[in-house]
Each structure stands twice: as structure tokens, then as C-alpha cells.
Scaffold this motif. Sequence first.
Motif, short mmCIF file in Angstrom:
data_model
loop_
_atom_site.label_atom_id
_atom_site.label_comp_id
_atom_site.label_asym_id
_atom_site.label_seq_id
_atom_site.Cartn_x
_atom_site.Cartn_y
_atom_site.Cartn_z
N LYS A 51 0.86 -1.18 0.00
CA LYS A 51 0.00 0.00 0.00
C LYS A 51 0.90 1.23 0.00
N LEU A 52 0.72 2.07 -0.99
CA LEU A 52 1.43 3.34 -1.09
C LEU A 52 0.36 4.42 -1.02
N GLY A 53 0.08 4.88 0.18
CA GLY A 53 -1.05 5.79 0.35
C GLY A 53 -2.32 5.02 0.05
N ARG A 54 -3.07 5.49 -0.93
CA ARG A 54 -4.30 4.81 -1.34
C ARG A 54 -4.05 3.79 -2.45
N LEU A 55 -2.85 3.77 -2.99
CA LEU A 55 -2.54 2.89 -4.12
C LEU A 55 -2.13 1.50 -3.65
N VAL A 56 -2.61 0.51 -4.34
CA VAL A 56 -2.23 -0.89 -4.09
C VAL A 56 -1.37 -1.35 -5.25
N ARG A 57 -0.23 -1.94 -4.94
CA ARG A 57 0.68 -2.46 -5.95
C ARG A 57 1.12 -3.86 -5.56
N TYR A 58 1.41 -4.66 -6.58
CA TYR A 58 1.86 -6.04 -6.39
C TYR A 58 3.23 -6.19 -7.03
N ASP A 59 4.20 -6.68 -6.26
CA ASP A 59 5.53 -6.96 -6.78
C ASP A 59 5.44 -8.27 -7.58
N VAL A 60 5.85 -8.23 -8.82
CA VAL A 60 5.74 -9.41 -9.70
C VAL A 60 6.41 -10.63 -9.08
N GLN A 61 7.57 -10.44 -8.50
CA GLN A 61 8.30 -11.57 -7.92
C GLN A 61 7.51 -12.18 -6.77
N ASP A 62 6.89 -11.35 -5.92
CA ASP A 62 6.05 -11.85 -4.82
C ASP A 62 4.85 -12.63 -5.36
N VAL A 63 4.25 -12.12 -6.42
CA VAL A 63 3.08 -12.78 -7.01
C VAL A 63 3.47 -14.14 -7.57
N LEU A 64 4.58 -14.20 -8.30
CA LEU A 64 5.02 -15.47 -8.88
C LEU A 64 5.33 -16.49 -7.79
#
Length: 64
Positions: free
Chosen positions: A42-55
Motif C-alpha cells: 500500500k502506497l497511500g491509497r494505491l495498491v501495488r503487487y511486486d511481480v516476484q512476490d506474485v510469482l
Amino acid sequence: MDATTQITPTFLTQRELAELLRMPERTLEDWRLMQTGPPYIKLGRLVRYDVQDVLTWVHEHRHG
């Protein structure tokens, strides 16, 4: 790798990850609420997914 080389992680938006996994964005939202889906940032209100974590998460949830 020398000292001047930087590694840049790749982050996906919720929409990009939903397209990659071929599932509704709402499923990712539900998983975040239930704390069962892939790790996210979570970056403020933004949600992001690290590709390496997802894989890594996907490989940990393989069956068979």
C-alpha cells in the motif's frame, strides 16, 4: 553484477494483476480483505503487487 547496477522491481496495479491471472479485480479486493491473496504493497491509497512476490505466491499455491 557491479556496484553501479541497480535492480528495479516491477510492480503491477490491481487491474494488471487481474488481467495476468485472468480473474475479476473484485476477487483481488476480496483476497486483500480476507488476507489470503498474494502479498501487496500500500502506497497511500494505491495498491501495488511486486511481480516476484506474485510469482512466488502462485507457485506456493500449485496443486498436483
